[in-house]
Design a protein around this motif. Structure first.
Motif, PDB file in Angstrom:
ATOM      1  N   UNK A  16       4.183  11.807  -3.930  1.00  0.00           N
ATOM      2  CA  UNK A  16       3.218  12.685  -3.277  1.00  0.00           C
ATOM      3  C   UNK A  16       1.838  12.040  -3.198  1.00  0.00           C
ATOM      4  N   UNK A  17       1.424  11.372  -4.264  1.00  0.00           N
ATOM      5  CA  UNK A  17       0.112  10.717  -4.266  1.00  0.00           C
ATOM      6  C   UNK A  17       0.051   9.620  -3.211  1.00  0.00           C
ATOM      7  N   UNK A  18       1.135   8.874  -3.050  1.00  0.00           N
ATOM      8  CA  UNK A  18       1.150   7.822  -2.028  1.00  0.00           C
ATOM      9  C   UNK A  18       1.203   8.413  -0.621  1.00  0.00           C
ATOM     10  N   UNK A  19       1.861   9.545  -0.471  1.00  0.00           N
ATOM     11  CA  UNK A  19       1.855  10.229   0.824  1.00  0.00           C
ATOM     12  C   UNK A  19       0.432  10.620   1.205  1.00  0.00           C
ATOM     13  N   UNK A  20      -0.327  11.109   0.235  1.00  0.00           N
ATOM     14  CA  UNK A  20      -1.717  11.502   0.495  1.00  0.00           C
ATOM     15  C   UNK A  20      -2.546  10.273   0.854  1.00  0.00           C
ATOM     16  N   UNK A  21      -2.323   9.177   0.135  1.00  0.00           N
ATOM     17  CA  UNK A  21      -3.046   7.943   0.437  1.00  0.00           C
ATOM     18  C   UNK A  21      -2.713   7.457   1.845  1.00  0.00           C
ATOM     19  N   UNK A  22      -1.455   7.581   2.240  1.00  0.00           N
ATOM     20  CA  UNK A  22      -1.035   7.143   3.570  1.00  0.00           C
ATOM     21  C   UNK A  22      -1.667   8.005   4.660  1.00  0.00           C
ATOM     22  N   UNK A  23      -2.004   9.217   4.327  1.00  0.00           N
ATOM     23  CA  UNK A  23      -2.710  10.079   5.274  1.00  0.00           C
ATOM     24  C   UNK A  23      -4.092   9.502   5.551  1.00  0.00           C
ATOM     25  N   UNK A  24      -4.724   8.978   4.506  1.00  0.00           N
ATOM     26  CA  UNK A  24      -6.059   8.406   4.644  1.00  0.00           C
ATOM     27  C   UNK A  24      -6.024   6.962   5.167  1.00  0.00           C
ATOM     28  N   UNK A  25      -4.960   6.240   4.837  1.00  0.00           N
ATOM     29  CA  UNK A  25      -4.795   4.851   5.274  1.00  0.00           C
ATOM     30  C   UNK A  25      -3.432   4.723   5.965  1.00  0.00           C
ATOM     31  N   UNK A  26      -3.344   5.037   7.244  1.00  0.00           N
ATOM     32  CA  UNK A  26      -2.059   5.024   7.947  1.00  0.00           C
ATOM     33  C   UNK A  26      -1.313   3.688   7.873  1.00  0.00           C
ATOM     34  N   UNK A  27      -2.031   2.582   7.718  1.00  0.00           N
ATOM     35  CA  UNK A  27      -1.361   1.276   7.605  1.00  0.00           C
ATOM     36  C   UNK A  27      -0.434   1.227   6.404  1.00  0.00           C
ATOM     37  N   UNK A  28      -0.705   2.042   5.425  1.00  0.00           N
ATOM     38  CA  UNK A  28       0.105   2.056   4.215  1.00  0.00           C
ATOM     39  C   UNK A  28       1.556   2.446   4.515  1.00  0.00           C
ATOM     40  N   UNK A  29       1.773   3.218   5.541  1.00  0.00           N
ATOM     41  CA  UNK A  29       3.123   3.651   5.900  1.00  0.00           C
ATOM     42  C   UNK A  29       3.899   2.586   6.665  1.00  0.00           C
TER      43      UNK A  29
END
Length: 144
Positions: A16-29
């Motif tokens: 869940x924490x990484x999902x939230x981070x990916x919301x802020x940094x789309x490149x993470x996905x």
């Protein structure tokens, strides 16, 4: 016969924490950018016992159906058929599902890695008869 409740990928530690981070940094996905985010490998290793890169290096069984390469709702439906909910609260596929699909598929099918322990619901915990318990409680409440 009632079906067992689905296990939610987003409820596993760190997801869940990484999902939230990916919301802020789309490149993470983006799986091609995984090398920039070591926390993805750390979370996968902690949850599944192998990183996405280690999962890619494993020789897949001859009867592998390619569940990890499906897209969108085909992917979510395939995982749901195997007992896993890989969607967010809006029932959309998780942003980072491309990172988790292969390690999860390998672990849930016993080909590599492992799944985190999930206790069975006890008699006092929500389970198959949760709706019936809530209806009975509502009836008792109205009678007061």
């Amino acid at each position: 016969m009632t079906q067992a409740p689905l296990r939610r990928l987003i409820d596993l530690p760190g997801i869940d924490a990484l999902e939230m981070k990916a919301l802020m940094k789309p490149r993470m996905a983006d799986p091609d950018e995984r090398h920039e985010f070591p926390e993805i490998d750390e979370a996968a290793k902690a949850v599944f016992g192998l990183t996405p890169e280690e999962a890619e290096a494993i020789a897949l069984p001859d009867d592998w159906d390619g569940i990890d390469r499906l897209e969108g709702f085909d992917l979510t439906d395939a995982f749901e058929a195997e007992g896993w909910d890989v969607t967010d609260s809006k029932r959309k596929p998780l942003r980072m599902i491309r990172h988790w699909a292969l390690p999860l598929a390998l672990a849930m099918r016993g080909a590599a890695g492992e799944l985190p322990f999930a206790p069975e619901p006890g008699p006092d915990e929500p389970g198959d008869d949760w709706g019936a318990k809530m209806a009975a409680e509502a009836t008792r409440f109205r009678k007061r």
